[in-house]
Design an enzyme around this catalytic site. Structure first.
Site, short mmCIF file in Angstrom:
data_model
loop_
_atom_site.label_atom_id
_atom_site.label_comp_id
_atom_site.label_asym_id
_atom_site.label_seq_id
_atom_site.Cartn_x
_atom_site.Cartn_y
_atom_site.Cartn_z
N THR A 53 37.24 -10.03 -38.33
CA THR A 53 36.86 -10.13 -39.74
C THR A 53 37.78 -11.06 -40.50
O THR A 53 38.95 -11.23 -40.12
CB THR A 53 36.91 -8.72 -40.37
OG1 THR A 53 36.88 -8.84 -41.79
CG2 THR A 53 38.19 -7.98 -40.01
N ASP A 54 37.30 -11.61 -41.62
CA ASP A 54 38.17 -12.42 -42.48
C ASP A 54 39.19 -11.56 -43.24
O ASP A 54 40.13 -12.08 -43.82
CB ASP A 54 37.34 -13.26 -43.46
CG ASP A 54 36.48 -12.44 -44.42
OD1 ASP A 54 36.40 -11.20 -44.25
OD2 ASP A 54 35.88 -13.04 -45.33
N GLU A 55 38.97 -10.23 -43.20
CA GLU A 55 39.88 -9.35 -43.97
C GLU A 55 41.29 -9.35 -43.40
O GLU A 55 42.23 -8.95 -44.08
CB GLU A 55 39.30 -7.92 -44.02
CG GLU A 55 37.95 -7.91 -44.71
CD GLU A 55 37.39 -6.52 -44.93
OE1 GLU A 55 38.17 -5.58 -45.15
OE2 GLU A 55 36.15 -6.39 -44.89
N TYR A 86 41.89 -0.53 -42.20
CA TYR A 86 40.88 -1.22 -41.39
C TYR A 86 41.34 -2.62 -41.01
O TYR A 86 41.36 -2.99 -39.83
CB TYR A 86 39.54 -1.29 -42.14
CG TYR A 86 38.56 -2.28 -41.55
CD1 TYR A 86 38.01 -2.07 -40.29
CD2 TYR A 86 38.20 -3.45 -42.25
CE1 TYR A 86 37.12 -2.99 -39.74
CE2 TYR A 86 37.31 -4.36 -41.70
CZ TYR A 86 36.78 -4.13 -40.44
OH TYR A 86 35.91 -5.05 -39.89
N LYS A 118 42.30 -4.33 -37.34
CA LYS A 118 41.62 -5.50 -36.78
C LYS A 118 42.64 -6.62 -36.52
O LYS A 118 42.54 -7.33 -35.52
CB LYS A 118 40.51 -6.00 -37.72
CG LYS A 118 39.32 -5.09 -37.84
CD LYS A 118 38.55 -4.86 -36.54
CE LYS A 118 37.79 -6.09 -36.07
NZ LYS A 118 36.94 -5.76 -34.89
P1 NAD Z 1 29.26 -0.83 -37.12
O1 NAD Z 1 30.18 0.21 -37.67
O2 NAD Z 1 27.89 -0.97 -37.69
O3 NAD Z 1 29.06 -0.60 -35.55
C1 NAD Z 1 30.12 -0.30 -34.69
C2 NAD Z 1 29.55 0.17 -33.37
O4 NAD Z 1 30.66 0.44 -32.50
C3 NAD Z 1 28.75 1.46 -33.48
O5 NAD Z 1 27.53 1.34 -32.75
C4 NAD Z 1 29.65 2.51 -32.86
O6 NAD Z 1 28.94 3.56 -32.22
C5 NAD Z 1 30.46 1.68 -31.86
N1 NAD Z 1 31.77 2.28 -31.58
C6 NAD Z 1 32.68 2.74 -32.49
N2 NAD Z 1 33.75 3.24 -31.85
C7 NAD Z 1 33.53 3.06 -30.52
C8 NAD Z 1 34.29 3.37 -29.35
N3 NAD Z 1 35.48 3.98 -29.43
N4 NAD Z 1 33.77 3.05 -28.14
C9 NAD Z 1 32.56 2.44 -28.06
N5 NAD Z 1 31.79 2.16 -29.12
C10 NAD Z 1 32.28 2.46 -30.34
O7 NAD Z 1 30.06 -2.19 -37.22
P2 NAD Z 1 29.52 -3.67 -37.54
O8 NAD Z 1 29.44 -3.84 -39.01
O9 NAD Z 1 28.33 -3.94 -36.70
O10 NAD Z 1 30.76 -4.53 -37.04
C11 NAD Z 1 30.85 -4.94 -35.67
C12 NAD Z 1 32.13 -5.72 -35.47
O11 NAD Z 1 32.14 -6.86 -36.31
C13 NAD Z 1 33.39 -4.91 -35.81
O12 NAD Z 1 34.37 -5.23 -34.84
C14 NAD Z 1 33.79 -5.43 -37.18
O13 NAD Z 1 35.19 -5.34 -37.35
C15 NAD Z 1 33.32 -6.87 -37.11
N6 NAD Z 1 32.95 -7.47 -38.41
C16 NAD Z 1 32.09 -6.83 -39.25
C17 NAD Z 1 31.72 -7.44 -40.44
C18 NAD Z 1 30.73 -6.79 -41.38
O14 NAD Z 1 30.51 -7.31 -42.48
N7 NAD Z 1 30.09 -5.69 -41.02
C19 NAD Z 1 32.24 -8.69 -40.78
C20 NAD Z 1 33.12 -9.32 -39.88
C21 NAD Z 1 33.46 -8.70 -38.70
#
Ligand code: NAD
Length: 362
Positions: free
Chosen positions: A137-139, A162, A166
């Site tokens: 993430t950019d955070e 969080y 990350k």
């Molecule tokens: P999300 O919370 O919607 O999904 C996370 C998934 O990971 C879920 O299906 C959950 O069941 C699974 N999970 C959680 N803990 C687990 C574990 N211990 N073992 C196996 N599976 C596990 O998240 P998202 O929004 O789809 O984000 C996905 C990735 O992208 C993350 O790494 C997040 O940091 C990154 N990200 C998200 C955003 C955003 O805006 N949502 C932006 C940049 C980066």
């Protein structure tokens, strides 16, 4: 790099992971193994369209479980890993950081170890082409003032549990690349939105509450700025980074869509007024906006400079914020059957005020 034949996607049942899995099955020849623990955040029926594909396999497992990871790598013999599994909700990380440390840091460590062991079994071109892609993430870069943008060279300065978790996982991934020669690639993306976004996050929360005619809680004065990217554009960017990115590099991904939180909520109000049944008395949904106490440590502004991925890999987003948010609002109006049970299960009340102490999230 040769296009990977088998891709192990962690967190493939989540918001972004499910968009990645759908893209890979629909638009590539890759075999996809989705490794997901199915936490509260798993996206229900978001993978229904791929479940019957003979190129799709699902493994319910926790990335903290080293034995399960070993078995899954041995069974599926992947050419690449796309690591998305994470605890992802900033507000939850304030009330209960424990799960964030376990999954995002310890889990990433275990996955890196499993990938290292797997790399040792590969030879020749397959070994050279192997990639471990960490989705971040950019955070991790902290908070910007009124000016400037995050580049790949911006120093890390995470502020929330969080983003600190990350940032830790990004450092581990780089260290495994430098120290153990694991061919890694990283990407840091701005805020995503779109279909199958879990109801507790800002945009779906406002759509659902606005549809119901409930107060729309905006943190602080609503002037915090985020840089929004449509989730399917992110999924395409991730495939681009995996299949064409250089080992050891990181790429910032963003949509050039800086918006204050208040402007996002006002846009949603106007779209709901246009597309959803009118509120009683013909009131505008903007009247539902209510300013509430700010999030502790709320980062003021994020903005991504995505010049490197555009220049080196030729990726640009297809959606503007205007086109993406209209698609998203319409999707939520048409897919109440998807979000209604999730909203009922978790409730949509506020978390992350810092009042919940140090306990684990459920
Ligand atoms: P999300 O919370 O919607 O999904 C996370 C998934 O990971 C879920 O299906 C959950 O069941 C699974 N999970 C959680 N803990 C687990 C574990 N211990 N073992 C196996 N599976 C596990 O998240 P998202 O929004 O789809 O984000 C996905 C990735 O992208 C993350 O790494 C997040 O940091 C990154 N990200 C998200 C955003 C955003 O805006 N949502 C932006 C940049 C980066």
């Amino acid at each position: 790099m040769a296009t990977p034949k088998t891709v192990l996607v962690t967190g493939g049942a989540g918001f972004i992971g499910s968009a990645v899995v759908r893209l890979l099955i629909a638009e590539t020849d890759a075999r996809v193994v989705n490794l997901d623990k199915l936490t509260y955040a798993a996206s229900g029926t978001a993978l229904r369209s791929v479940e019957d594909s003979d190129r799709y396999a699902f493994e319910q497992a926790d990335i903290v479980d080293a034995a399960a990871l070993k078995r899954i790598f041995e069974t599926h013999d992947p050419d690449a890993v796309m690591h998305l599994a994470a605890e992802s909700h900033v507000d939850r990380s304030i009330d209960g950081p424990e799960d964030f440390i376990q999954t995002n840091i310890v889990g990433t460590f275990r996955l890196l170890q499993a990938a290292r062991q797997h790399l040792d079994t590969l030879e020749g071109a397959r070994r050279d082409a192997f990639r471990f892609h960490h989705i971040s993430t950019d955070e991790v870069f902290g908070s910007l003032g009124d000016d400037g943008m995050f580049t790949e060279e911006t120093a890390y300065d995470p502020r929330s549990p969080y983003s600190a978790s990350k940032a830790s996982s990004d450092h581990l991934v780089r260290a495994w690349g430098e120290t153990f020669g694991l061919p890694i690639v990283l990407s840091n993306c701005s805020n995503n939105y779109g279909p199958y976004h879990f109801p507790e996050k800002l945009i779906p929360l406002m759509i659902i509450k606005g549809l119901r005619g409930e107060p729309l809680p905006v943190y602080g004065d609503g002037q915090n700025v985020r840089d929004w990217l449509y989730v399917e554009d992110h999924a395409r960017a991730l495939w681009t980074v995996l299949s064409r990115g250089a080992a050891g590099e990181s790429y910032n991904i963003g949509g050039h869509n800086e918006m204050s939180n208040l402007a996002v909520v006002e846009t949603i109000c106007d779209l709901l007024d246009r597309h959803a049944p009118a509120l009683s008395g013909g009131r505008s949904r903007r009247e539902l906006i209510t300013f509430v106490t700010d999030r502790p440590g709320h980062d003021f502004r994020y903005a991504i400079d995505a010049a490197k991925i555009e220049r080196d890999l030729g990726w640009t987003p297809r959606e503007t914020f205007e086109s993406g948010i209209e698609k998203t609002v319409r999707w939520y109006l048409e897919n109440e059957g998807w979000w209604q049970p999730l909203a009922a299960r978790t409730g949509l009340s506020r978390v992350g005020t810092g009042a919940a102490g140090t306990g684990k999230t459920g």
